[in-house]
Design an enzyme around this catalytic site. Sequence first.
Site, PDB file in Angstrom:
ATOM      1  N   ALA A  66       0.868  -1.186   0.000  1.00  0.00           N
ATOM      2  CA  ALA A  66       0.000   0.000   0.000  1.00  0.00           C
ATOM      3  C   ALA A  66       0.899   1.228   0.000  1.00  0.00           C
ATOM      4  O   ALA A  66       2.071   1.167   0.396  1.00  0.00           O
ATOM      5  CB  ALA A  66      -0.900  -0.030   1.223  1.00  0.00           C
ATOM      6  N   GLY A 110       0.656  -5.022   1.062  1.00  0.00           N
ATOM      7  CA  GLY A 110      -0.553  -5.116   0.242  1.00  0.00           C
ATOM      8  C   GLY A 110      -0.291  -5.764  -1.108  1.00  0.00           C
ATOM      9  O   GLY A 110      -1.211  -6.338  -1.709  1.00  0.00           O
ATOM     10  N   GLU A 113      -0.567  -9.345  -0.430  1.00  0.00           N
ATOM     11  CA  GLU A 113      -1.989  -9.620  -0.159  1.00  0.00           C
ATOM     12  C   GLU A 113      -2.806  -9.612  -1.455  1.00  0.00           C
ATOM     13  O   GLU A 113      -3.689 -10.448  -1.639  1.00  0.00           O
ATOM     14  CB  GLU A 113      -2.529  -8.592   0.843  1.00  0.00           C
ATOM     15  CG  GLU A 113      -1.890  -8.762   2.212  1.00  0.00           C
ATOM     16  CD  GLU A 113      -2.228  -7.622   3.164  1.00  0.00           C
ATOM     17  OE1 GLU A 113      -2.011  -6.443   2.789  1.00  0.00           O
ATOM     18  OE2 GLU A 113      -2.723  -7.899   4.260  1.00  0.00           O
ATOM     19  N   GLU A 133       4.758  -5.072   7.235  1.00  0.00           N
ATOM     20  CA  GLU A 133       4.023  -4.001   7.914  1.00  0.00           C
ATOM     21  C   GLU A 133       4.505  -3.767   9.336  1.00  0.00           C
ATOM     22  O   GLU A 133       4.434  -2.654   9.855  1.00  0.00           O
ATOM     23  CB  GLU A 133       2.518  -4.310   7.927  1.00  0.00           C
ATOM     24  CG  GLU A 133       1.843  -4.220   6.568  1.00  0.00           C
ATOM     25  CD  GLU A 133       1.859  -5.521   5.771  1.00  0.00           C
ATOM     26  OE1 GLU A 133       2.689  -6.401   6.081  1.00  0.00           O
ATOM     27  OE2 GLU A 133       1.048  -5.634   4.842  1.00  0.00           O
TER      28      GLU A 133
HETATM   29  N1  CO8 Z   1       4.582   3.135  -0.946  1.00  0.00           N
HETATM   30  C1  CO8 Z   1       4.978   4.247  -1.584  1.00  0.00           C
HETATM   31  N2  CO8 Z   1       6.154   4.365  -2.237  1.00  0.00           N
HETATM   32  C2  CO8 Z   1       6.969   3.307  -2.219  1.00  0.00           C
HETATM   33  C3  CO8 Z   1       6.623   2.108  -1.589  1.00  0.00           C
HETATM   34  C4  CO8 Z   1       5.364   2.043  -0.929  1.00  0.00           C
HETATM   35  N3  CO8 Z   1       4.913   0.922  -0.336  1.00  0.00           N
HETATM   36  N4  CO8 Z   1       7.641   1.230  -1.748  1.00  0.00           N
HETATM   37  C5  CO8 Z   1       8.579   1.860  -2.474  1.00  0.00           C
HETATM   38  N5  CO8 Z   1       8.179   3.111  -2.757  1.00  0.00           N
HETATM   39  C6  CO8 Z   1       8.918   4.134  -3.498  1.00  0.00           C
HETATM   40  C7  CO8 Z   1      10.095   4.645  -2.700  1.00  0.00           C
HETATM   41  O1  CO8 Z   1       9.681   5.628  -1.774  1.00  0.00           O
HETATM   42  C8  CO8 Z   1      10.966   5.194  -3.794  1.00  0.00           C
HETATM   43  O2  CO8 Z   1      10.466   6.452  -4.186  1.00  0.00           O
HETATM   44  P1  CO8 Z   1      11.496   7.700  -4.370  1.00  0.00           P
HETATM   45  O3  CO8 Z   1      12.395   7.272  -5.497  1.00  0.00           O
HETATM   46  O4  CO8 Z   1      10.583   8.821  -4.707  1.00  0.00           O
HETATM   47  O5  CO8 Z   1      12.217   7.837  -3.081  1.00  0.00           O
HETATM   48  C9  CO8 Z   1      10.711   4.235  -4.953  1.00  0.00           C
HETATM   49  O6  CO8 Z   1       9.498   3.572  -4.657  1.00  0.00           O
HETATM   50  C10 CO8 Z   1      11.815   3.195  -5.080  1.00  0.00           C
HETATM   51  O7  CO8 Z   1      11.960   2.575  -3.827  1.00  0.00           O
HETATM   52  P2  CO8 Z   1      13.390   2.373  -3.138  1.00  0.00           P
HETATM   53  O8  CO8 Z   1      14.324   3.467  -3.501  1.00  0.00           O
HETATM   54  O9  CO8 Z   1      13.149   2.124  -1.670  1.00  0.00           O
HETATM   55  O10 CO8 Z   1      13.856   1.040  -3.875  1.00  0.00           O
HETATM   56  P3  CO8 Z   1      14.822  -0.096  -3.320  1.00  0.00           P
HETATM   57  O11 CO8 Z   1      15.089  -0.981  -4.465  1.00  0.00           O
HETATM   58  O12 CO8 Z   1      15.965   0.497  -2.588  1.00  0.00           O
HETATM   59  O13 CO8 Z   1      13.936  -0.887  -2.214  1.00  0.00           O
HETATM   60  C11 CO8 Z   1      11.967  -1.958  -1.386  1.00  0.00           C
HETATM   61  C12 CO8 Z   1      12.807  -1.586  -2.621  1.00  0.00           C
HETATM   62  C13 CO8 Z   1      12.710  -2.973  -0.509  1.00  0.00           C
HETATM   63  C14 CO8 Z   1      10.677  -2.607  -1.905  1.00  0.00           C
HETATM   64  C15 CO8 Z   1      11.648  -0.701  -0.552  1.00  0.00           C
HETATM   65  O14 CO8 Z   1      11.133   0.303  -1.429  1.00  0.00           O
HETATM   66  C16 CO8 Z   1      10.632  -0.913   0.535  1.00  0.00           C
HETATM   67  O15 CO8 Z   1      10.957  -1.441   1.575  1.00  0.00           O
HETATM   68  N6  CO8 Z   1       9.368  -0.455   0.303  1.00  0.00           N
HETATM   69  C17 CO8 Z   1       8.346  -0.514   1.289  1.00  0.00           C
HETATM   70  C18 CO8 Z   1       7.785  -1.937   1.413  1.00  0.00           C
HETATM   71  C19 CO8 Z   1       6.719  -1.984   2.478  1.00  0.00           C
HETATM   72  O16 CO8 Z   1       6.927  -1.672   3.633  1.00  0.00           O
HETATM   73  N7  CO8 Z   1       5.498  -2.408   2.062  1.00  0.00           N
HETATM   74  C20 CO8 Z   1       4.382  -2.522   2.959  1.00  0.00           C
HETATM   75  C21 CO8 Z   1       3.586  -1.250   2.949  1.00  0.00           C
HETATM   76  S1  CO8 Z   1       2.294  -1.270   4.151  1.00  0.00           S
HETATM   77  C22 CO8 Z   1       1.101  -2.171   3.418  1.00  0.00           C
HETATM   78  O17 CO8 Z   1       1.197  -2.626   2.304  1.00  0.00           O
HETATM   79  C23 CO8 Z   1      -0.114  -2.354   4.218  1.00  0.00           C
HETATM   80  C24 CO8 Z   1      -1.173  -3.024   3.379  1.00  0.00           C
HETATM   81  C25 CO8 Z   1      -2.492  -2.775   4.005  1.00  0.00           C
HETATM   82  C26 CO8 Z   1      -3.585  -2.927   2.970  1.00  0.00           C
HETATM   83  C27 CO8 Z   1      -4.836  -2.452   3.530  1.00  0.00           C
HETATM   84  C28 CO8 Z   1      -5.896  -2.323   2.484  1.00  0.00           C
HETATM   85  C29 CO8 Z   1      -7.014  -3.250   2.655  1.00  0.00           C
END
Ligand code: CO8
Length: 259
Positions: A66, A110, A113, A133
């Site tokens: 998400a 998400g 999921e 999360e």
């Molecule tokens: N949301 C928004 N932006 C994101 C997300 C995200 N989940 N993940 C990555 N991005 C963005 C980064 O901010 C970055 O943007 P920018 O270049 O502007 O800084 C761009 O994508 C590239 O990301 P990274 O530079 O971090 O790329 P890396 O290759 O270094 O890392 C990762 C990749 C490991 C995937 C890392 O981006 C990461 O850890 N992302 C977050 C993953 C995460 O925590 N996901 C869970 C989110 S919470 C959730 O999903 C709850 C679900 C609930 C659903 C409820 C509905 C029913």
Amino acid sequence: MAYETIEVKIEAEKVGIITLNRPKALNALNDQLMTELGEALKAFDADDAIGCIIVTGSEKAFAAGADIPAMAKYNFVDAYKGDYITRNWETVRSIRKPVIAAVAGYALGGGCELAMMCDFIIAADNAKFGQPEIKLGVIPGAGGTQRLPRAVGKAKAMDMALTGRMMDAQEAERASLVSRVVPLDKLMDEALGAALAISSFSLIASMAAKESVNRAFESGLADGVMFERRLFHSLFATQDQKEGMDAFVNKRTAQFKNQ
Ligand code: CO8
């Protein structure tokens, strides 16, 4: 309909392909994307020509979860009363045609999921699954704590939800989270092959098979078996059953009409 966060196309006139397309945010699932995904899924579900749907992302990310910046500003009342984060997610579950998730790269939070809401997952060898999360001070909110243990069992589901670690494609296949793992450059061919095979059968039967397998997660064994039996019996009212069995008996290829 013009979409901004997904791309939609039809292959071989019978497979609907939806590609999540927010590359700069690794396909983070914001409200707009989930709304557009729901609209596209419903449109394919309603299109008589479509027999199967594929949901996919990019080579780097199916979806990294998400949208965290969008979620970061919510308080409890926003999230609960407005149902902002969750309201568009139920559509995926309501789709009656088979939906395959073709997953390459990250399927986190998400994203994992969403993949699990699809009927089965075909993974590229670079796929990584996780429910991170916990690192954000929350827990999965779109079925992660429910569907993951049903897929991989309690031990791995607890491990994933509590440590936030990722599972690679090989571990995901061993754990039965995914049905197949293929080289990255073969992912869409494999998913399309599966979707074309499904589309060649009776849509009525594939919808019934999906409904019946899903029932296994909602009921006890005796109820589930009875549900299956009733559906099985009901399929003898279709022309496709007559066609499928007649084709076998007469050693020809069945031509299903979804009737
Ligand atoms: N949301 C928004 N932006 C994101 C997300 C995200 N989940 N993940 C990555 N991005 C963005 C980064 O901010 C970055 O943007 P920018 O270049 O502007 O800084 C761009 O994508 C590239 O990301 P990274 O530079 O971090 O790329 P890396 O290759 O270094 O890392 C990762 C990749 C490991 C995937 C890392 O981006 C990461 O850890 N992302 C977050 C993953 C995460 O925590 N996901 C869970 C989110 S919470 C959730 O999903 C709850 C679900 C609930 C659903 C409820 C509905 C029913």
